[in-house]
Design a protein around this motif. Structure first.
Motif, PDB file in Angstrom:
ATOM      1  N   VAL A   1      83.150 -15.232  53.906  1.00  0.00           N
ATOM      2  CA  VAL A   1      81.732 -14.874  54.020  1.00  0.00           C
ATOM      3  C   VAL A   1      80.905 -16.066  54.493  1.00  0.00           C
ATOM      4  O   VAL A   1      81.001 -17.173  53.936  1.00  0.00           O
ATOM      5  N   HIS A   2      80.095 -15.813  55.498  1.00  0.00           N
ATOM      6  CA  HIS A   2      79.140 -16.806  55.989  1.00  0.00           C
ATOM      7  C   HIS A   2      77.753 -16.181  55.989  1.00  0.00           C
ATOM      8  O   HIS A   2      77.548 -15.117  56.588  1.00  0.00           O
ATOM      9  N   VAL A   3      76.813 -16.834  55.320  1.00  0.00           N
ATOM     10  CA  VAL A   3      75.435 -16.346  55.261  1.00  0.00           C
ATOM     11  C   VAL A   3      74.577 -17.177  56.201  1.00  0.00           C
ATOM     12  O   VAL A   3      74.545 -18.408  56.115  1.00  0.00           O
ATOM     13  N   ILE A   4      73.887 -16.499  57.106  1.00  0.00           N
ATOM     14  CA  ILE A   4      72.887 -17.137  57.957  1.00  0.00           C
ATOM     15  C   ILE A   4      71.543 -16.553  57.543  1.00  0.00           C
ATOM     16  O   ILE A   4      71.332 -15.343  57.669  1.00  0.00           O
ATOM     17  N   THR A   5      70.672 -17.374  57.011  1.00  0.00           N
ATOM     18  CA  THR A   5      69.433 -16.829  56.476  1.00  0.00           C
ATOM     19  C   THR A   5      68.198 -17.415  57.142  1.00  0.00           C
ATOM     20  O   THR A   5      68.165 -18.604  57.490  1.00  0.00           O
ATOM     21  N   GLN A   6      67.203 -16.561  57.319  1.00  0.00           N
ATOM     22  CA  GLN A   6      65.891 -17.013  57.772  1.00  0.00           C
ATOM     23  C   GLN A   6      65.052 -17.478  56.578  1.00  0.00           C
ATOM     24  O   GLN A   6      63.973 -18.031  56.768  1.00  0.00           O
ATOM     25  N   ASN A   7      65.549 -17.251  55.369  1.00  0.00           N
ATOM     26  CA  ASN A   7      64.790 -17.575  54.168  1.00  0.00           C
ATOM     27  C   ASN A   7      64.900 -19.056  53.829  1.00  0.00           C
ATOM     28  O   ASN A   7      65.940 -19.683  54.054  1.00  0.00           O
ATOM     29  N   VAL A   8      63.842 -19.580  53.230  1.00  0.00           N
ATOM     30  CA  VAL A   8      63.829 -20.994  52.864  1.00  0.00           C
ATOM     31  C   VAL A   8      64.108 -21.192  51.376  1.00  0.00           C
ATOM     32  O   VAL A   8      64.077 -22.318  50.875  1.00  0.00           O
ATOM     33  N   ASP A   9      64.383 -20.100  50.653  1.00  0.00           N
ATOM     34  CA  ASP A   9      64.727 -20.210  49.237  1.00  0.00           C
ATOM     35  C   ASP A   9      66.206 -20.527  49.068  1.00  0.00           C
ATOM     36  O   ASP A   9      66.976 -20.524  50.032  1.00  0.00           O
ATOM     37  N   ASP A  10      66.596 -20.801  47.815  1.00  0.00           N
ATOM     38  CA  ASP A  10      67.988 -21.147  47.522  1.00  0.00           C
ATOM     39  C   ASP A  10      68.683 -20.048  46.720  1.00  0.00           C
ATOM     40  O   ASP A  10      69.657 -20.313  46.006  1.00  0.00           O
ATOM     41  N   LEU A  11      68.215 -18.812  46.832  1.00  0.00           N
ATOM     42  CA  LEU A  11      68.733 -17.736  45.994  1.00  0.00           C
ATOM     43  C   LEU A  11      70.176 -17.355  46.352  1.00  0.00           C
ATOM     44  O   LEU A  11      70.953 -16.969  45.478  1.00  0.00           O
ATOM     45  N   HIS A  12      70.536 -17.452  47.627  1.00  0.00           N
ATOM     46  CA  HIS A  12      71.941 -17.201  47.989  1.00  0.00           C
ATOM     47  C   HIS A  12      72.851 -18.203  47.283  1.00  0.00           C
ATOM     48  O   HIS A  12      73.886 -17.837  46.711  1.00  0.00           O
ATOM     49  N   GLU A  13      72.466 -19.473  47.313  1.00  0.00           N
ATOM     50  CA  GLU A  13      73.285 -20.508  46.683  1.00  0.00           C
ATOM     51  C   GLU A  13      73.339 -20.309  45.170  1.00  0.00           C
ATOM     52  O   GLU A  13      74.406 -20.446  44.559  1.00  0.00           O
ATOM     53  N   ARG A  14      72.205 -19.992  44.570  1.00  0.00           N
ATOM     54  CA  ARG A  14      72.178 -19.819  43.119  1.00  0.00           C
ATOM     55  C   ARG A  14      73.019 -18.618  42.680  1.00  0.00           C
ATOM     56  O   ARG A  14      73.541 -18.594  41.564  1.00  0.00           O
ATOM     57  N   ALA A  15      73.154 -17.631  43.560  1.00  0.00           N
ATOM     58  CA  ALA A  15      73.979 -16.461  43.236  1.00  0.00           C
ATOM     59  C   ALA A  15      75.464 -16.769  43.369  1.00  0.00           C
ATOM     60  O   ALA A  15      76.302 -16.011  42.883  1.00  0.00           O
TER      61      ALA A  15
END
Length: 227
Positions: free
Chosen positions: A82-96
């Motif tokens: 899995v590779h996540v490319i996000t436009q978001n500036v939060d760290d919620l993907h990492e925290r999950a």
């Protein structure tokens, strides 16, 4: 070998966690014109306003938690590369729990020197005028503002080109260059598009499954029906 699953996430990915989407219906972001708080011109004109704006966003981020959509994406690492490319500036993907996250538009919990964009520092508290790097240069939010280059876009293109499955979540597909990433996927790669109000995908010849749901609902559906 695990199949490569690429996630393209936008503001709708974090909306369920309580983070407001990039701009409201009236075109304002938290009551501000976008160019006042998210452009080099705005920074040059009123840096204190810009710093205060991001201080409030940073404080809000530290009060929210990842939602079920974030968690499912992280859990999929058991089955996929899995590779996540996000436009978001939060760290919620990492925290999950996601371990491969590429931030196209910067990160709210980091700052950088105005004199060296590669001098990046982790930062979880308020940032003020007078906060400098070791050479005395002012620190600014590590955010890609309107009118600035997107340094990670080339890496993002390479990731999408190698995808076996592409999931697009919570984005209007209006902000470029991020919106053009789907066009780099191989033609046979299936695309799943999750958004309560999905935009029309023009000129996409890939097989597209549109799921008009929230991020969490859509990811639950994909997990049960498709993956």
């Amino acid at each position: 070998m695990k199949k490569k699953l690429v996630i393209l996430s936008g503001a709708g990915m974090s909306a369920e966690s309580g983070i407001k989407t990039f701009r409201d219906a009236d075109g304002l972001w938290e009551g501000h014109d976008i160019m006042e708080v998210a452009s080099p011109i705005g920074w040059d004109k009123n840096p204190e306003l810009v710093l205060d704006f991001y201080n409030k966003r940073r404080a809000q981020l530290l009060e929210v938690q990842p939602n079920r959509g974030h968690e499912i994406i992280a859990e999929l690492e058991n089955q996929f590369d899995v590779h996540v490319i996000t436009q978001n500036v939060d760290d919620l993907h990492e925290r999950a729990g996601s371990s491969n996250v590429l931030h196209l538009h910067g990160e709210l919990l980091k700052v950088r020197s105005v004199a060296n964009e590669n001098h990046i520092i982790d930062w979880k508290t308020d940032l003020y005028l007078g906060d400098t790097d070791k050479h005395g240069h002012q620190l600014r939010p590590h955010i890609v503002w309107f009118g600035e280059a997107v340094p990670a876009i080339d890496e993002a293109i390479e990731i999408v080109q190698d995808a076996d499955i592409l999931i697009v979540i919570g984005t209007s597909l209006q902000v470029y260059p991020a919106a053009g990433l789907i066009n780099f996927a191989n033609n046979e790669v299936p695309i799943y598009y999750i958004d309560p109000k999905p935009a029309t995908m023009y000129d996409v010849i890939n097989p597209v499954t549109v799921i008009p749901m929230s991020a969490s609902e859509g990811m639950e559906k994909i997990m049960s029906d498709s993956l």
